[in-house]
Design an enzyme around this catalytic site. Structure first.
Site, PDB file in Angstrom:
ATOM      1  N   LYS A 102     -15.439  42.844  61.853  1.00  0.00           N
ATOM      2  CA  LYS A 102     -15.187  44.192  62.227  1.00  0.00           C
ATOM      3  C   LYS A 102     -15.578  45.089  61.033  1.00  0.00           C
ATOM      4  CE  LYS A 102     -11.457  46.891  61.883  1.00  0.00           C
ATOM      5  NZ  LYS A 102     -12.638  48.180  61.907  1.00  0.00           N
ATOM      6  N   GLY A 124     -10.427  45.961  51.657  1.00  0.00           N
ATOM      7  CA  GLY A 124      -9.764  47.207  52.191  1.00  0.00           C
ATOM      8  C   GLY A 124      -8.489  47.510  51.321  1.00  0.00           C
ATOM      9  N   SER A 125      -7.636  48.380  51.559  1.00  0.00           N
ATOM     10  CA  SER A 125      -6.415  48.594  51.079  1.00  0.00           C
ATOM     11  C   SER A 125      -5.451  47.655  50.703  1.00  0.00           C
ATOM     12  CB  SER A 125      -5.753  49.940  51.759  1.00  0.00           C
ATOM     13  OG  SER A 125      -5.359  49.516  52.926  1.00  0.00           O
ATOM     14  N   THR A 126      -4.826  47.769  49.529  1.00  0.00           N
ATOM     15  CA  THR A 126      -3.728  46.788  49.351  1.00  0.00           C
ATOM     16  C   THR A 126      -2.386  46.865  50.426  1.00  0.00           C
ATOM     17  OG1 THR A 126      -4.130  46.939  47.078  1.00  0.00           O
ATOM     18  CG2 THR A 126      -1.852  46.139  47.643  1.00  0.00           C
ATOM     19  N   GLU A 127      -2.213  47.949  51.203  1.00  0.00           N
ATOM     20  CA  GLU A 127      -1.300  48.145  52.152  1.00  0.00           C
ATOM     21  C   GLU A 127      -1.534  47.275  53.293  1.00  0.00           C
ATOM     22  OE1 GLU A 127      -1.348  52.244  53.254  1.00  0.00           O
ATOM     23  OE2 GLU A 127       0.280  51.857  54.575  1.00  0.00           O
ATOM     24  N   GLY A 186      -3.808  44.859  53.190  1.00  0.00           N
ATOM     25  CA  GLY A 186      -3.932  43.451  52.773  1.00  0.00           C
ATOM     26  C   GLY A 186      -2.583  42.663  52.952  1.00  0.00           C
ATOM     27  N   GLU A 227      -9.614  41.187  48.948  1.00  0.00           N
ATOM     28  CA  GLU A 227     -10.219  42.076  47.927  1.00  0.00           C
ATOM     29  C   GLU A 227      -9.699  43.495  48.235  1.00  0.00           C
ATOM     30  OE1 GLU A 227     -12.183  41.152  45.820  1.00  0.00           O
ATOM     31  OE2 GLU A 227     -13.395  39.215  46.486  1.00  0.00           O
ATOM     32  N   CYS A 262     -13.845  50.429  44.901  1.00  0.00           N
ATOM     33  CA  CYS A 262     -12.357  49.691  44.724  1.00  0.00           C
ATOM     34  C   CYS A 262     -12.420  49.495  43.082  1.00  0.00           C
ATOM     35  CB  CYS A 262     -12.464  48.524  45.165  1.00  0.00           C
ATOM     36  SG  CYS A 262     -13.886  47.405  45.023  1.00  0.00           S
ATOM     37  N   GLU A 303      -4.232  54.558  43.711  1.00  0.00           N
ATOM     38  CA  GLU A 303      -5.643  54.847  43.698  1.00  0.00           C
ATOM     39  C   GLU A 303      -6.079  56.125  44.572  1.00  0.00           C
ATOM     40  OE1 GLU A 303      -7.300  51.712  46.561  1.00  0.00           O
ATOM     41  OE2 GLU A 303      -8.725  51.447  45.349  1.00  0.00           O
TER      42      GLU A 303
HETATM   43  P1  TAP Z   1      -8.207  50.087  55.001  1.00  0.00           P
HETATM   44  O1  TAP Z   1      -7.501  51.219  55.547  1.00  0.00           O
HETATM   45  O2  TAP Z   1      -7.377  48.911  54.471  1.00  0.00           O
HETATM   46  O3  TAP Z   1      -9.412  49.594  56.082  1.00  0.00           O
HETATM   47  C1  TAP Z   1     -10.122  48.554  55.880  1.00  0.00           C
HETATM   48  C2  TAP Z   1     -10.638  47.647  57.061  1.00  0.00           C
HETATM   49  O4  TAP Z   1      -9.260  47.187  57.782  1.00  0.00           O
HETATM   50  C3  TAP Z   1     -11.130  48.796  58.173  1.00  0.00           C
HETATM   51  O5  TAP Z   1     -12.132  48.191  58.829  1.00  0.00           O
HETATM   52  C4  TAP Z   1      -9.862  48.982  58.901  1.00  0.00           C
HETATM   53  O6  TAP Z   1     -10.278  49.452  60.259  1.00  0.00           O
HETATM   54  C5  TAP Z   1      -9.079  47.686  59.088  1.00  0.00           C
HETATM   55  N1  TAP Z   1      -7.869  47.771  59.381  1.00  0.00           N
HETATM   56  C6  TAP Z   1      -6.988  48.796  59.415  1.00  0.00           C
HETATM   57  N2  TAP Z   1      -5.685  48.277  59.556  1.00  0.00           N
HETATM   58  C7  TAP Z   1      -5.854  47.174  59.964  1.00  0.00           C
HETATM   59  C8  TAP Z   1      -4.726  45.974  60.456  1.00  0.00           C
HETATM   60  N3  TAP Z   1      -3.561  46.194  60.436  1.00  0.00           N
HETATM   61  N4  TAP Z   1      -5.049  44.738  60.583  1.00  0.00           N
HETATM   62  C9  TAP Z   1      -6.508  44.718  60.451  1.00  0.00           C
HETATM   63  N5  TAP Z   1      -7.454  45.300  59.846  1.00  0.00           N
HETATM   64  C10 TAP Z   1      -7.198  46.609  59.699  1.00  0.00           C
HETATM   65  O7  TAP Z   1      -9.117  50.418  53.677  1.00  0.00           O
HETATM   66  P2  TAP Z   1     -10.269  51.423  53.752  1.00  0.00           P
HETATM   67  O8  TAP Z   1      -9.634  52.906  53.698  1.00  0.00           O
HETATM   68  O9  TAP Z   1     -11.417  51.357  54.725  1.00  0.00           O
HETATM   69  O10 TAP Z   1     -10.797  51.186  52.153  1.00  0.00           O
HETATM   70  C11 TAP Z   1     -10.691  51.606  51.097  1.00  0.00           C
HETATM   71  C12 TAP Z   1      -9.731  50.446  50.348  1.00  0.00           C
HETATM   72  O11 TAP Z   1     -10.642  49.503  50.334  1.00  0.00           O
HETATM   73  C13 TAP Z   1      -9.428  50.862  49.016  1.00  0.00           C
HETATM   74  O12 TAP Z   1      -8.052  50.528  48.645  1.00  0.00           O
HETATM   75  C14 TAP Z   1     -10.314  49.920  48.207  1.00  0.00           C
HETATM   76  O13 TAP Z   1      -9.962  49.722  46.873  1.00  0.00           O
HETATM   77  C15 TAP Z   1     -10.699  48.820  48.924  1.00  0.00           C
HETATM   78  N6  TAP Z   1     -11.863  48.090  48.856  1.00  0.00           N
HETATM   79  C16 TAP Z   1     -11.629  46.931  47.786  1.00  0.00           C
HETATM   80  C17 TAP Z   1     -12.863  46.219  47.623  1.00  0.00           C
HETATM   81  C18 TAP Z   1     -12.795  44.947  46.681  1.00  0.00           C
HETATM   82  S1  TAP Z   1     -13.997  44.131  46.654  1.00  0.00           S
HETATM   83  N7  TAP Z   1     -11.630  44.662  46.019  1.00  0.00           N
HETATM   84  C19 TAP Z   1     -14.110  46.632  47.973  1.00  0.00           C
HETATM   85  C20 TAP Z   1     -14.282  47.714  48.714  1.00  0.00           C
HETATM   86  C21 TAP Z   1     -13.090  48.535  49.081  1.00  0.00           C
HETATM   87  P3  TAP Z   1     -10.587  51.253  60.323  1.00  0.00           P
HETATM   88  O14 TAP Z   1     -11.714  51.393  59.480  1.00  0.00           O
HETATM   89  O15 TAP Z   1     -10.879  51.325  61.819  1.00  0.00           O
HETATM   90  O16 TAP Z   1      -9.240  51.744  59.974  1.00  0.00           O
END
Ligand code: TAP
Length: 481
Positions: free
Chosen positions: A181, A233-236, A238, A255, A289, A386
Site C-alpha cells: 500500500k 512511516g511514523s512512530t505513532e 508503527g 522503519e 527519516c 521530528e
Molecule cells: P504515516 O502517517 O505513518 O504513514 C505511513 C503509511 O502508513 C502511509 O501509507 C499511511 O497511509 C499508512 N497508515 C496510516 N495509518 C495507518 C494505520 N493505522 N495502519 C496501517 N497503515 C497506516 O507516515 P508518513 O507521514 O506517511 O511518513 C512520514 C514518517 O515516515 C516519518 O515519521 C518518517 O520518519 C518515517 N519514515 C521512516 C523511514 C525509515 S526507513 N525509518 C523512511 C521514510 C519515512 P496514508 O498515506 O494514506 O495516511
C-alpha cells in the site's frame, strides 16, 4: 556574486497520465470500492483519480498473492526469480526519466533528486537483490532458508518509488509475494511500477498494489492471510501496527521516525561541513527519516559555521520542482505544511531564534523556506520532535562526551553524522552513538548493500544488505545462523 538562472524545466511529455487508475491485483488493473484524487503539491492541480481499496479489495489482493505464492513464486528456483528481478531493474532504468518526472509531479521533490537519487537507487535495489535470489543458501542462514509467505507492506510519501524498491525487491528475491500500500498522497509511481511488472511478465499475483488511505493500510496489516508486515512511516502509526500484530504470529519490521544529530567538531573543514549540513536537512525538503535535523556544533566554531550556513542557505533555489536548477521543492501536502508551521511557531514561542532563507515562495502549492533555529535548548519541542520539513535546530557542545550525551538524548536512533579530521574521534563517536547509521564527513548516503534501520523508537529490523534478507526469510532451524 549572485548568478541568475534561466528556467530549465524538464518536460512532462514523457509521462502519460491516465484519468483514472484501478487497483493492481492478480496482474491486472481492477476497479475498487471508491476513488480519490491525487494532486501536484507544487500547483495543487489534480493529476489523476486513484482507487481506494476497501477491506474486500484487500481480501482479493491477499488471495491473489497467496495463490501466486503457493502455485508459482515459492516453488520457482531462485535463479528464475532472479531473472524477473533483473528484468524489472532494467525496465526501471529504461523508464527512468518517466519515473523521475512522475515522482516529482506527484511528490513535489526536485527533479534533480528524483532523477539522480530516487530512481537510480530503486534500480540498484532490484539489481542487488536479483543477485541474491539464487544465493540465499550461501548467505549464512543455513543451506535452505525458506520464504515467509505473503507480505503486507505499507510505505510513506517521502520516497515513494524508493521505499517500494526497498520493500519489494528483497521480499521477491527471497520467494515471498507482496501486497503493497503506497501513501495516499503519492500513489502514481507505484502504479507505474505495476505496469513495469506487467511489462516484465512477472507472474500474476506476485506483486499486488492497493491504493488508499490509513484505513487501507490498517485492513492490510490486520489481514489474517498475511505472514509478515513491513512498515515504513511514523512512530505513532508503527506503535499501532505493533499492537495490531501482537500475538498474531506475523513477523514484523518497523522503519520509523528520527531526529538525527549532525555533529560538527572544531577541526572540521567548514565549507565541506556546511554542504553536509545542507544536504542533511534540506535534501527532499527535510522529508527524510534520517535527516540531520539537530546540528550539534562545537561552541568555539559556532559563529563561523552559522555564518557560512546562512550564506549557503541564501543561495538555495526554491520553486518549480520540475526545474533542473531547483534545490528545494514543494512540501508534500497541506497537512504536512500545517504540521511544520505549527512546530516552527512553538520554536519561536519557546524562545529559540529563527532565521529563514530570503527566498520568495510561489503563490500556489505548499511551500516552506529553509529555516534554521539557534539558541535552542534540549527541552524545546523543535529539538525533540521530528518536524519532517526543512527546519534545522542548532545546539552547541564543548567536549566529545557532551556531544555524545546530547546526540543520544532522543527517543529516536536512526542516524547520525560526525564531521572531524580525526579518524580516532570518528571511531570513538561511532561506537557511542545509538543510531543505526553513522556517517562520517558525509551525510544521507545510501547503498543497497548497506543495512539501514533504527534503535529505540526508530523501529527494528534492517533493510538492505544481508541483514535485510533475514527479515524476509524463515531461518529457524538453520544450523549456521
Ligand atoms: P504515516 O502517517 O505513518 O504513514 C505511513 C503509511 O502508513 C502511509 O501509507 C499511511 O497511509 C499508512 N497508515 C496510516 N495509518 C495507518 C494505520 N493505522 N495502519 C496501517 N497503515 C497506516 O507516515 P508518513 O507521514 O506517511 O511518513 C512520514 C514518517 O515516515 C516519518 O515519521 C518518517 O520518519 C518515517 N519514515 C521512516 C523511514 C525509515 S526507513 N525509518 C523512511 C521514510 C519515512 P496514508 O498515506 O494514506 O495516511
Amino acid at each position: 556574486m549572485r548568478f541568475e538562472y534561466s528556467p530549465a524545466p524538464e518536460s512532462r511529455a514523457i509521462v502519460t497520465l491516465r484519468d483514472s487508475y484501478g487497483l493492481f491485483i492478480g496482474g491486472a488493473f481492477v476497479p475498487g470500492s471508491s476513488v480519490f484524487k491525487t494532486i501536484s503539491p507544487a500547483s495543487e492541480e489534480v493529476l489523476a483519480e486513484v482507487t481506494h481499496a476497501g477491506p474486500e479489495d484487500v481480501d482479493k489482493a491477499v488471495a491473489a498473492a497467496r495463490q501466486a505464492y503457493e502455485r508459482t513464486w515459492s516453488v520457482m528456483p531462485g535463479r528464475e526469480r532472479g531473472k524477473y528481478l533483473f528484468r524489472i531493474a532494467r525496465l526501471i532504468q529504461e523508464r527512468a526519466r518517466e519515473l523521475a518526472v512522475l515522482e516529482t509531479m506527484d511528490n513535489g521533490k526536485p527533479i534533480r533528486e528524483s532523477r539522480d537519487v530516487d530512481v537510480p537507487l530503486a534500480a540498484a535495489h532490484f539489481f542487488y537483490h536479483a543477485g541474491w535470489a539464487d544465493k540465499l543458501g550461501y548467505a549464512g542462514f543455513g543451506p535452505s532458508p525458506r520464504p515467509l509467505g505473503v507480505v503486507g507492506q505499507v510505505i510513506p510519501w517521502n520516497f515513494p518509488l524508493l521505499m517500494l524498491a526497498w520493500k519489494v525487491a528483497p521480499a521477491l528475491a527471497c520467494g515471498n509475494t507482496v501486497v503493497l500500500k503506497p501513501a495516499e498522497t503519492t500513489p502514481l509511481t507505484a502504479l507505474l511500477f505495476a505496469e513495469i511488472c506487467q511489462q516484465a511478465d512477472l507472474p500474476p499475483g506476485v506483486v499486488n498494489i492497493v491504493t488508499g488511505d490509513g484505513a487501507t493500510g490498517q485492513a492490510l496489516v490486520a489481514h489474517p492471510g498475511i505472514d509478515k508486515v513491513a512498515f515504513t512511516g511514523s512512530t505513532e502509526v508503527g506503535k499501532e501496527i505493533a499492537r495490531a500484530c501482537a500475538v498474531s504470529g506475523k513477523r514484523l519490521t518497523l522503519e520509523l521516525g528520527g531526529k538525527a544529530a549532525n555533529v560538527v567538531f572544531d577541526d572540521a573543514p567548514v565549507d565541506q561541513a556546511v554542504e553536509g549540513i545542507v544536504n542533511g536537512i534540506f535534501f527532499n525538503q527535510g522529508h527524510v527519516c534520517c535527516a540531520g535535523s539537530r546540528l550539534l556544533v562545537q561552541e568555539s566554531v559556532h559563529d563561523d559555521v552559522l555564518a557560512a550556513l546562512r550564506r549557503r542557505m541564501g543561495t538555495l533555489r526554491l520553486g518549480d520542482p520540475l526545474d533542473k536548477n531547483t534545490d528545494v521543492g514543494a512540501i508534500n501536502s497541506r497537512a504536512q505544511l500545517d504540521k511544520i508551521t505549527e512546530l516552527v511557531s512553538t520554536g519561536e514561542a519557546e524562545g529559540a531564534a529563527r532565521w529563514s532563507a530570503p527566498c520568495p515562495l510561489p503563490d500556489r502549492g505548499f511551500w516552506f523556506a529553509p529555516t534554521v533555529f539557534t539558541e535552542v535548548s534540549q527541552a524545546h519541542r523543535i529539538a525533540r520532535e521530528e518536524i519532517f520539513g526543512p527546519v534545522l535546530s542548532v545546539l552547541t557542545f564543548r567536549t566529545p562526551a557532551e556531544a555524545v550525551e546530547k546526540a543520544n538524548n532522543t527517543p529516536y536512533g536512526l542516524s547520525a553524522g560526525v564531521w572531524t579530521e580525526k579518524g580516532s574521534l570518528i571511531l570513538w563517536m561511532a561506537s557511542r552513538l545509538r543510531a543505526g547509521v553513522v556517517w562520517a564527513n558525509t551525510f544521507n548516503r545510501f547503498d543497497p548493500s548497506s543495512p539501514f534501520g533504527g534503535y529505540k523508537e526508530s523501529g527494528f529490523g534492517r533493510e538492505g544488505g544481508r541483514h535485510g534478507l533475514e527479515a524476509y526469510l524463515d531461518v529457524t532451524g538453520s544450523a549456521d545462523v
